[in-house]
Design a protein around this motif. Structure first.
Motif, PDB file in Angstrom:
ATOM      1  N   ILE A  98      -0.278 -17.917 -10.383  1.00 62.53           N
ATOM      2  CA  ILE A  98      -1.413 -18.637 -10.961  1.00 62.53           C
ATOM      3  C   ILE A  98      -2.633 -17.718 -10.964  1.00 62.53           C
ATOM      4  CG2 ILE A  98      -2.943 -20.623 -10.702  1.00 62.53           C
ATOM      5  CD1 ILE A  98      -0.605 -22.007  -9.223  1.00 62.53           C
ATOM      6  N   LEU A  99      -3.292 -17.646 -12.109  1.00 57.42           N
ATOM      7  CA  LEU A  99      -4.479 -16.808 -12.270  1.00 57.42           C
ATOM      8  C   LEU A  99      -5.673 -17.670 -12.639  1.00 57.42           C
ATOM      9  CD1 LEU A  99      -2.841 -13.977 -14.379  1.00 57.42           C
ATOM     10  CD2 LEU A  99      -3.401 -13.901 -11.963  1.00 57.42           C
ATOM     11  N   GLN A 100      -6.859 -17.227 -12.228  1.00 56.29           N
ATOM     12  CA  GLN A 100      -8.084 -17.919 -12.596  1.00 56.29           C
ATOM     13  C   GLN A 100      -9.142 -16.888 -12.970  1.00 56.29           C
ATOM     14  OE1 GLN A 100      -6.900 -18.740  -9.284  1.00 56.29           O
ATOM     15  NE2 GLN A 100      -8.272 -17.567  -7.997  1.00 56.29           N
ATOM     16  N   ASN A 105      -9.220 -13.147  -9.063  1.00 50.09           N
ATOM     17  CA  ASN A 105      -8.336 -13.722 -10.074  1.00 50.09           C
ATOM     18  C   ASN A 105      -7.079 -14.383  -9.521  1.00 50.09           C
ATOM     19  OD1 ASN A 105      -9.361 -10.865 -11.703  1.00 50.09           O
ATOM     20  ND2 ASN A 105      -9.927 -12.879 -12.427  1.00 50.09           N
ATOM     21  N   PHE A 106      -6.771 -14.170  -8.246  1.00 53.20           N
ATOM     22  CA  PHE A 106      -5.621 -14.829  -7.626  1.00 53.20           C
ATOM     23  C   PHE A 106      -5.873 -14.919  -6.131  1.00 53.20           C
ATOM     24  CE2 PHE A 106      -4.526 -10.372  -8.448  1.00 53.20           C
ATOM     25  CZ  PHE A 106      -4.324  -9.894  -7.156  1.00 53.20           C
ATOM     26  N   ASP A 107      -5.000 -15.642  -5.442  1.00 51.00           N
ATOM     27  CA  ASP A 107      -5.135 -15.846  -4.000  1.00 51.00           C
ATOM     28  C   ASP A 107      -5.196 -14.495  -3.279  1.00 51.00           C
ATOM     29  OD1 ASP A 107      -5.081 -16.756  -1.425  1.00 51.00           O
ATOM     30  OD2 ASP A 107      -3.102 -17.678  -1.541  1.00 51.00           O
ATOM     31  N   PRO A 108      -6.205 -14.273  -2.442  1.00 46.02           N
ATOM     32  CA  PRO A 108      -6.341 -12.996  -1.733  1.00 46.02           C
ATOM     33  C   PRO A 108      -5.156 -12.646  -0.827  1.00 46.02           C
ATOM     34  CG  PRO A 108      -8.394 -14.210  -1.624  1.00 46.02           C
ATOM     35  CD  PRO A 108      -7.380 -15.123  -2.238  1.00 46.02           C
ATOM     36  N   ASN A 111      -3.287  -9.675  -2.154  1.00 41.28           N
ATOM     37  CA  ASN A 111      -3.997  -8.406  -2.320  1.00 41.28           C
ATOM     38  C   ASN A 111      -3.232  -7.207  -1.778  1.00 41.28           C
ATOM     39  OD1 ASN A 111      -6.062  -9.723  -3.572  1.00 41.28           O
ATOM     40  ND2 ASN A 111      -7.545  -9.453  -1.930  1.00 41.28           N
ATOM     41  N   LYS A 112      -2.576  -7.358  -0.618  1.00 39.27           N
ATOM     42  CA  LYS A 112      -1.904  -6.210  -0.005  1.00 39.27           C
ATOM     43  C   LYS A 112      -0.693  -5.742  -0.806  1.00 39.27           C
ATOM     44  CE  LYS A 112       0.753  -9.067   3.225  1.00 39.27           C
ATOM     45  NZ  LYS A 112       2.024  -9.004   2.570  1.00 39.27           N
ATOM     46  N   ASP A 113      -0.161  -6.595  -1.665  1.00 38.20           N
ATOM     47  CA  ASP A 113       1.008  -6.231  -2.474  1.00 38.20           C
ATOM     48  C   ASP A 113       0.632  -5.642  -3.833  1.00 38.20           C
ATOM     49  OD1 ASP A 113       2.977  -7.030  -0.608  1.00 38.20           O
ATOM     50  OD2 ASP A 113       2.595  -9.131  -1.130  1.00 38.20           O
ATOM     51  N   CYS A 114      -0.635  -5.686  -4.205  1.00 41.03           N
ATOM     52  CA  CYS A 114      -1.088  -5.143  -5.491  1.00 41.03           C
ATOM     53  C   CYS A 114      -1.159  -3.621  -5.385  1.00 41.03           C
ATOM     54  CB  CYS A 114      -2.448  -5.720  -5.855  1.00 41.03           C
ATOM     55  SG  CYS A 114      -3.071  -5.138  -7.439  1.00 41.03           S
ATOM     56  N   ILE A 115      -0.381  -2.929  -6.230  1.00 47.15           N
ATOM     57  CA  ILE A 115      -0.340  -1.462  -6.132  1.00 47.15           C
ATOM     58  C   ILE A 115      -1.312  -0.776  -7.094  1.00 47.15           C
ATOM     59  CG2 ILE A 115       1.989  -1.385  -5.226  1.00 47.15           C
ATOM     60  CD1 ILE A 115       2.900  -0.554  -8.076  1.00 47.15           C
ATOM     61  N   TYR A 131      -3.901   1.201  -5.587  1.00 46.35           N
ATOM     62  CA  TYR A 131      -4.128   0.437  -4.354  1.00 46.35           C
ATOM     63  C   TYR A 131      -5.569  -0.053  -4.287  1.00 46.35           C
ATOM     64  CZ  TYR A 131       0.319   2.598  -3.339  1.00 46.35           C
ATOM     65  OH  TYR A 131       1.616   3.004  -3.412  1.00 46.35           O
ATOM     66  N   PRO A 132      -5.960  -0.978  -5.159  1.00 48.60           N
ATOM     67  CA  PRO A 132      -7.361  -1.414  -5.248  1.00 48.60           C
ATOM     68  C   PRO A 132      -7.835  -2.258  -4.067  1.00 48.60           C
ATOM     69  CG  PRO A 132      -6.005  -2.737  -6.705  1.00 48.60           C
ATOM     70  CD  PRO A 132      -5.118  -1.662  -6.145  1.00 48.60           C
ATOM     71  N   TYR A 133      -6.925  -2.767  -3.255  1.00 51.66           N
ATOM     72  CA  TYR A 133      -7.346  -3.631  -2.143  1.00 51.66           C
ATOM     73  C   TYR A 133      -6.975  -3.019  -0.805  1.00 51.66           C
ATOM     74  CZ  TYR A 133      -7.862  -7.024  -5.856  1.00 51.66           C
ATOM     75  OH  TYR A 133      -8.227  -7.666  -7.002  1.00 51.66           O
TER      76      TYR A 133
END
Length: 133
Positions: A98-100, A105-108, A111-115, A131-133
């Motif tokens: 789900i995006l907003q 834009n999504f549940d924090p 974040n750790k899985d966003c590459i 690795y933005p987060y």
């Protein structure tokens, strides 16, 4: 006779030019030609057609080929004075469904899985962050 051969030569040149233009258009590289195995999981586009259009995508990849991720982002639609964001995740990671709109834009928790994050701003400035987060 010279005029007739000149016309044939000119027509042949124009036909050759058209052939190479069509060939070049048909053989453009696309997402299917990339090796990273992109799969779009979720997307968001605001319904505001009179103001800035915000597009957000969540995409999974098999392999983290950075150049291909940036190329994939460049292939995504973008509207002048709009904003396009593409979040990249590995296929085996937890992925938001789900995006907003907005800054988050999504549940924090994801974040750790966003590459990677590809973003094209309203003035068409591109930012690609590993690795933005």
């Amino acid at each position: 006779m010279k005029r007739k051969s000149f016309v044939y030569f000119l027509v042949a040149g124009v036909l050759a030019l058209i052939f190479f233009m069509v060939k070049d258009i048909v053989n453009q590289p696309g997402v299917d030609d990339m090796k990273a195995g992109f799969k779009e999981i979720a997307k968001y586009r605001n319904a505001n057609n009179t103001g800035p259009v915000q597009r957000i995508y969540v995409v999974t990849v098999k392999d983290s080929i950075w150049k291909e991720m940036e190329d994939y982002g460049n292939l995504m639609p973008h509207t002048k004075y709009g904003n396009t964001k593409v979040y990249f995740f590995m296929q085996t990671a937890k992925i938001p469904q789900i995006l907003q709109p907005g800054a988050v834009n999504f549940d924090p928790a994801f974040n750790k899985d966003c590459i990677a994050l590809y973003e094209k701003s309203a003035m068409s400035q591109v930012a690609f962050n590993k690795y933005p987060y």
